[in-house]
Scaffold this motif. Sequence first.
Motif, PDB file in Angstrom:
ATOM      1  N   ALA A  99       6.908  -7.429   0.746  1.00  0.00           N
ATOM      2  CA  ALA A  99       7.770  -6.605  -0.109  1.00  0.00           C
ATOM      3  C   ALA A  99       7.376  -6.749  -1.577  1.00  0.00           C
ATOM      4  CB  ALA A  99       9.234  -6.992   0.093  1.00  0.00           C
ATOM      5  N   ILE A 100       7.139  -7.965  -2.019  1.00  0.00           N
ATOM      6  CA  ILE A 100       6.739  -8.198  -3.419  1.00  0.00           C
ATOM      7  C   ILE A 100       5.413  -7.504  -3.713  1.00  0.00           C
ATOM      8  CG2 ILE A 100       5.935  -9.969  -5.043  1.00  0.00           C
ATOM      9  CD1 ILE A 100       8.070 -11.847  -3.711  1.00  0.00           C
ATOM     10  N   ASN A 103       5.839  -3.726  -3.842  1.00  0.00           N
ATOM     11  CA  ASN A 103       6.566  -3.353  -5.062  1.00  0.00           C
ATOM     12  C   ASN A 103       5.672  -3.443  -6.286  1.00  0.00           C
ATOM     13  OD1 ASN A 103       8.998  -2.757  -3.811  1.00  0.00           O
ATOM     14  ND2 ASN A 103       9.770  -4.840  -4.002  1.00  0.00           N
ATOM     15  N   ARG A 104       4.840  -4.456  -6.344  1.00  0.00           N
ATOM     16  CA  ARG A 104       3.957  -4.628  -7.515  1.00  0.00           C
ATOM     17  C   ARG A 104       2.927  -3.523  -7.636  1.00  0.00           C
ATOM     18  NH1 ARG A 104       2.854 -11.179  -7.485  1.00  0.00           N
ATOM     19  NH2 ARG A 104       4.906 -11.733  -8.283  1.00  0.00           N
ATOM     20  N   GLY A 106       3.222  -0.509  -6.193  1.00  0.00           N
ATOM     21  CA  GLY A 106       3.819   0.812  -6.053  1.00  0.00           C
ATOM     22  C   GLY A 106       3.644   1.405  -4.672  1.00  0.00           C
ATOM     23  N   ARG A 108       4.500   1.259  -0.292  1.00  0.00           N
ATOM     24  CA  ARG A 108       5.735   1.262   0.508  1.00  0.00           C
ATOM     25  C   ARG A 108       5.722   0.116   1.498  1.00  0.00           C
ATOM     26  NH1 ARG A 108       3.978   6.409  -0.088  1.00  0.00           N
ATOM     27  NH2 ARG A 108       2.850   6.387   1.870  1.00  0.00           N
ATOM     28  N   SER A 109       6.857  -0.547   1.614  1.00  0.00           N
ATOM     29  CA  SER A 109       6.992  -1.644   2.558  1.00  0.00           C
ATOM     30  C   SER A 109       7.911  -1.190   3.683  1.00  0.00           C
ATOM     31  CB  SER A 109       7.587  -2.866   1.855  1.00  0.00           C
ATOM     32  OG  SER A 109       7.767  -3.914   2.781  1.00  0.00           O
TER      33      SER A 109
END
Length: 112
Positions: A99-100, A103-104, A106, A108-109
Motif C-alpha cells: 500500500a505504501i 501510494n508513493r 501513484g 493502485r493497490s
Amino acid sequence: MSTSGGREGEHHLFNPETVFKLQHATRTKRYDVFQEYTSRVDDQARRLATLRGLFELKKDLRPPVPIEAVEPASAIIARFSTGAMSYGSISMEAHQTLAIAMNRIGGRSNTG
C-alpha cells in the motif's frame, strides 16, 4: 548450489542459488553480488526458464523510437497495480508495504 527446484526436480528461475544471491546482495548492500544475481537470472532466461528466453530480438531493423515519443515514467507507473490478494493470504507487513509503495508512486493497490 543446485540450479533446480530440487535434487531431481524441474529447473526454476528462482532457485536456492538465485534467491541466496538476491538476499545476500540486499542485506549487505553489495552491488557486485546483485550483478551476479542478475547474471544468473539472465542466463536462466536464456535456458528457457522464462518467456523472454524464447525470444531473440532482431536489432537495427527499424529506427529507434524518438525519446520525445516515449511516455514519461510518471505516466507509466500511474498504471501500476498490485494483484488482488486477500488480507489473510499476506502478512500485515506485506499489505502495508504494498500500500505504501503504490501510494508513493501513484499506482493502485488491490490488497486487503
